[in-house]
Design an enzyme around this catalytic site. Sequence first.
Site, mmCIF file in Angstrom:
data_model
loop_
_atom_site.group_PDB
_atom_site.id
_atom_site.type_symbol
_atom_site.label_atom_id
_atom_site.label_comp_id
_atom_site.label_asym_id
_atom_site.label_seq_id
_atom_site.Cartn_x
_atom_site.Cartn_y
_atom_site.Cartn_z
ATOM 1 N N HIS A 272 0.834 -1.218 0.000
ATOM 2 C CA HIS A 272 0.000 0.000 0.000
ATOM 3 C C HIS A 272 0.865 1.263 0.000
ATOM 4 O O HIS A 272 0.410 2.333 0.441
ATOM 5 C CB HIS A 272 -0.961 0.022 1.195
ATOM 6 C CG HIS A 272 -1.785 -1.201 1.334
ATOM 7 N ND1 HIS A 272 -2.919 -1.422 0.604
ATOM 8 C CD2 HIS A 272 -1.611 -2.308 2.116
ATOM 9 C CE1 HIS A 272 -3.438 -2.598 0.924
ATOM 10 N NE2 HIS A 272 -2.654 -3.157 1.831
ATOM 11 N N SER B 178 14.690 21.779 -16.143
ATOM 12 C CA SER B 178 13.497 22.602 -16.289
ATOM 13 C C SER B 178 13.863 23.898 -17.000
ATOM 14 O O SER B 178 14.956 24.436 -16.808
ATOM 15 C CB SER B 178 12.912 22.915 -14.905
ATOM 16 O OG SER B 178 11.965 23.956 -14.982
ATOM 17 N N GLU C 263 9.527 8.516 -16.857
ATOM 18 C CA GLU C 263 8.132 8.922 -17.000
ATOM 19 C C GLU C 263 7.582 8.539 -18.366
ATOM 20 O O GLU C 263 6.415 8.140 -18.495
ATOM 21 C CB GLU C 263 8.008 10.430 -16.772
ATOM 22 C CG GLU C 263 8.254 10.833 -15.329
ATOM 23 C CD GLU C 263 8.282 12.342 -15.121
ATOM 24 O OE1 GLU C 263 8.270 12.757 -13.965
ATOM 25 O OE2 GLU C 263 8.332 13.084 -16.125
ATOM 26 N N LYS D 268 15.995 21.779 -10.899
ATOM 27 C CA LYS D 268 15.284 20.544 -11.208
ATOM 28 C C LYS D 268 16.144 19.535 -11.969
ATOM 29 O O LYS D 268 16.932 19.880 -12.833
ATOM 30 C CB LYS D 268 14.029 20.843 -12.046
ATOM 31 C CG LYS D 268 12.942 21.617 -11.309
ATOM 32 C CD LYS D 268 12.341 20.831 -10.175
ATOM 33 C CE LYS D 268 11.578 19.632 -10.631
ATOM 34 N NZ LYS D 268 10.423 19.967 -11.507
#
Length: 494
Positions: A180, A301, A314, A307
């Site tokens: 979980h 970024s 992704e 970043k």
Amino acid sequence: MGDQENAKKTGDAAHGKASEGQTRQQTMWGGRFGAGPSAVMQEINASIGFDKRLYAEDIAGSMAHADMLAATGIISAADRDAIHKGLGQVKAEIEAGEFTFDPALEDIHMHVESRLREIVGDAGARLHTARSRNDQVATDFRLWCRGAVDRFDGLYADFIHTLLDVAEAHAATLMPGFTHLQTAQPVTLGHHIMAYAEMAFRDRARLADCRARLNESPLGAAALAGTGFPIDRHMTAAALEFDRPMANSLDAVSSRDFALELMAALSIASTHLSRLADEIVLWATPAFGFLTLSDSFSTGSSIMPQKRNPDAAELVRAKVGRIAGALSGLMMVMKGLPLAYSKDMQEDKEPVFQAVDDFELCLVAMTGMMADFRPNPDAMRNAAGQGFSTATDLADWLVRELKMPFRDAHHVTGAIVKLAENQKCDLAALPLVDMQSAEPKITEAVFDVLSVEASVASRTSFGGTAPDNVRAQIGAAREKLTAWEKPTVTESKQ
């Protein structure tokens, strides 16, 4: 006036080219028709924009077919030799970028045959004896899918080797195991990575199973009913390295379950890659801090200079939607088609081509990311001890040492966890007297099982996370890889 004349000449040339294409098209199939198709019909009917990827398979199938026609006396040896020479030239022109593709010729089959006839004359026109575009495209598509599976087999070997290398380097590196997405019990990073290796073995096996079922030849089934010519389908099947010809001519031209099975296998496999990619995304966040992304598989970024984004992971995570979507789309194409061939099946190739391309990129990218894997063991070890992750070890100790029924031990352990939570300490730091307030029989020996290291070391059951277990799992996996990649006696003789 000059511009108008030039425009007229250009328009006349274009019209002439279109007319020439339509003439060649009607030569191929238009005896029944008095006029060429409309522009809209030509646009919706043509598949050359994507099925030109099948040129090598189409030419290989045509060469095998020509050999068989000559061997059975249907065409002469001279025609066969001319066909082979002409097909070799067609292939060379395509690969050199010198071949002209014309939508009026619809598909790769008509392009190859039309150009062949231009090169060798009537011999090229005899090539299509005892076959149809229906069995031709089914053969080409099976050959192409088989080639994709064979590429994936090699890529999976690389991927699994990489996973095993990471697992071996971190067989004893501690980290939290989750259920979980909550801390559950301590495990090792090597054990965690080996879970993905097991998935990869199954994915590779599914593709091998798919290959075994797709490796039958439709060639010679003709349009749907077979042919009256004395062809030898076993000869062409062997020449194209199929295991056998397909047993039913209707099935041969109308089935696409081999492509559906490939898409299903890739959908499952891409889901596994997506899960690993998602963990990379999570672990790279400051909240986890379990790994550091390298420059090779991350981006920055445009506005936030601090970043480092896990874009490769992704995108692997996202592409499962495209791959699974290709499976769903092809199922919808096939779901209502009566036997045998329908033009609907022209829509089978684009989604398969795209899904195969996407999956291949994902598998290569994930292999690169794992080869570049840079974990932070201290952060993982610290997280492994959080969330009372050794509570199960305490319950097991109560069962083992105090002979307490597990449900009672579970209840006592829950009470002790609540005490530790109130005191804001982990179980190993909770004073013995406090534990004894929940169960008086607990002794000092309980602390031997409450460290993260002791917890992991105790998990010695088969498939468990104890470091020695993990190393044994890795050894077994390496043996399995070696056995898989070692040629059989039959293969080595070929």
